[in-house]
Design a protein around this motif. Structure first.
Motif, short mmCIF file in Angstrom:
data_model
loop_
_atom_site.label_atom_id
_atom_site.label_comp_id
_atom_site.label_asym_id
_atom_site.label_seq_id
_atom_site.Cartn_x
_atom_site.Cartn_y
_atom_site.Cartn_z
N PRO A 180 73.33 27.58 15.16
CA PRO A 180 71.95 27.31 15.58
C PRO A 180 71.28 26.30 14.66
CG PRO A 180 72.32 29.66 15.20
CD PRO A 180 73.53 28.96 14.73
N VAL B 140 72.18 29.15 20.62
CA VAL B 140 71.00 30.02 20.41
C VAL B 140 71.46 31.47 20.39
CG1 VAL B 140 69.38 28.41 21.53
CG2 VAL B 140 70.50 30.18 22.90
N ASP B 141 70.70 32.28 19.67
CA ASP B 141 70.99 33.72 19.73
C ASP B 141 69.74 34.58 19.66
OD1 ASP B 141 70.30 34.16 17.00
OD2 ASP B 141 72.34 33.73 16.34
N HIS C 113 64.86 30.74 18.54
CA HIS C 113 65.59 29.47 18.78
C HIS C 113 65.04 28.78 20.03
CE1 HIS C 113 69.27 31.34 16.55
NE2 HIS C 113 68.48 30.69 15.71
N VAL D 12 71.79 24.70 26.44
CA VAL D 12 71.98 25.71 25.40
C VAL D 12 73.15 26.62 25.74
CG1 VAL D 12 69.51 25.72 24.80
CG2 VAL D 12 70.40 27.45 26.36
N SER E 280 75.61 36.34 15.19
CA SER E 280 74.56 36.55 16.18
C SER E 280 74.15 38.01 16.28
CB SER E 280 75.12 36.08 17.52
OG SER E 280 74.30 36.48 18.57
#
Ligand SMILES: Cc1ncc(COP(=O)(O)O)c(C=O)c1O
Length: 404
Positions: free
Chosen positions: A98, A122-123, A127, A146, A168
């Protein structure tokens, strides 16, 4: 003692690079190509997305992307991805980690080529907010592609035991569906893929030298983890595919090419280390790569019988700071590092029977513990074909690009 090369390779590499002054780094191209072919075979027909952090040389990345079996880049920072897209290295780049880099996100949102070529990882909703804010800061922003990073770590004993990188917070199908819905609810974002990297399998050798009990524990953990992850990954992918179509599901790494590619839910493997085959990847039972990236140090002192001292060499690899991260003498055969000094900032003593045959100005060949990090020490890689340097190409550093 670590793996040593053959006297034939020593003669060949010395001959090929006789005109160079050490320290310098090389890639033995026959080994590099053999490693690429072996990785493709091990991936069983699934494409390998090239982990660029493990190569860090644009010329070699482009060579590999031209091979059958490799498709797209797994980049390590967004500035790197923007640079690779601008250089036309690839139009299919996934940033594996990220980003909180607002300037680069804004550049991504306002550049049509970058926006269609790059997906960012992204997590969590933060984000997504960062991306939306960056889009709001430019006029006529493009949609940002994403992908969701999923925790592939192994947990047992009710969470008291854990193996695998801390990545994550998204672990279950419900977690993934929650974040996917959040993405789908934002018109500026487009969900294109999933990634779940099982570092505890792909990056941990199951045959560590001289540690039989630890090796058994690693194998047990990896067997259980692979079974658990295959079930969980399939459930997550199925749940997300009910919401939207996905361009890719990425998993694995050099150490897990066979196992990860056998999972139906996975569409591609992310890998790169196997190309240079650094020492950490000697510790696997399932495959044997050929050392391809090496560095040569000049012998500058002879402090006494059985030892020579080379200039520099303290190129330690990132990670837990264990002895496995230290570079290893490779040629001439039989050298070991001095226990007190190790591989030093300005000098590295090498102890072994070959020492008494070396003179000032001769060289010793070393291997790095990890793959791409070696390139942060050198501006150039000399590409050796047989007994000659066929080309000299810049590393990322040599192009003035140091991302991490
Ligand atoms: C997300 C991800 N995928 C794959 C890999 C495997 O890369 P390699 O095969 O170069 O070790 C890594 C390595 O850290 C990674 O972080």
């Amino acid at each position: 003692m670590s793996r040593s090369g053959s006297s034939h390779d020593l003669r060949r590499l010395d001959l090929a690079t006789a005109h160079l002054d050490a320290p310098f780094a090389i890639v033995d191209m026959a080994a590099f190509r053999a490693n690429a072919a072996a990785m493709t075979r091990r991936a069983g027909g699934k494409p390998i997305r090239l982990a660029s952090k493990s190569v860090r040389c644009r010329y070699l990345i482009e060579q590999v992307l031209a091979l059958d079996g490799f498709r797209g880049v797994l980049a390590y920072t967004l500035p790197e991805a923007l640079w690779l897209a601008a250089c036309d290295t690839s139009d299919d780049i996934v940033v594996a980690y990220p980003t909180a880099d607002r300037t680069s996100l804004a550049r991504l949102a306002c550049d049509a080529t970058a926006a269609t070529s790059i997906a960012v990882m992204v997590d969590c909703p933060d984000h997504l907010d960062l991306i939306d804010k960056a889009r709001a800061s430019v006029s006529d922003p493009h949609q940002v592609r994403v992908a969701i990073d999923i925790d592939a770590g192994y947990e047992a004993l009710g969470g008291r035991f854990r193996a695998g990188a801390r990545r994550s917070p998204i672990r279950s199908p419900a977690d993934a569906v929650g974040l996917a819905n959040a993405i789908l609810g934002r018109p500026g974002l487009r969900l294109v893929g999933l990634m779940a990297y099982e570092s505890q399998i792909a990056g941990v050798g199951d045959n560590p030298p001289g540690r039989p009990l630890y090796a058994r524990a690693v194998r047990t953990m990896q067997r259980r983890s692979a079974a658990e992850l295959a079930r969980r990954r399939a459930a997550i992918v199925a749940a997300i595919r009910k919401l939207t179509s996905l361009e890719f599901v990425n998993g694995g790494g050099t150490g897990s090419l066979e196992g990860t590619s056998a999972e139906a839910a996975v569409t591609e493997i992310g890998a790169g280390s196997g190309l240079y085959h650094p020492t950490l990847f000697d510790a696997y039972r399932g495959f044997t790569g050929q050392p391809a990236a090496m560095f040569a140090l000049p012998v500058v002192r002879r402090p006494g019988p059985g030892v020579v001292t080379a200039l520099g060499g303290g190129y330690l690899a990132s990670g837990p700071g264990t002895p496995s991260r230290v570079p290893s003498p490779y040629l001439p055969a039989g050298f070991r590092l001095d226990k007190e000094e190790g591989a030093g900032e300005v000098q590295t003593p090498l102890v072994g029977p070959a020492a008494d045959g070396l003179r000032i100005g001769d060289r010793v060949w070393m291997r790095h513990a990890k793959a791409g990090e070696l390139c942060e020490r050198f501006n150039d890689l000399h590409l050796v074909e047989g007994e000659a340097v066929a080309a000299t190409v810049p590393t990322y550093r040599g192009e003035g690009q140091t991302f991490l």
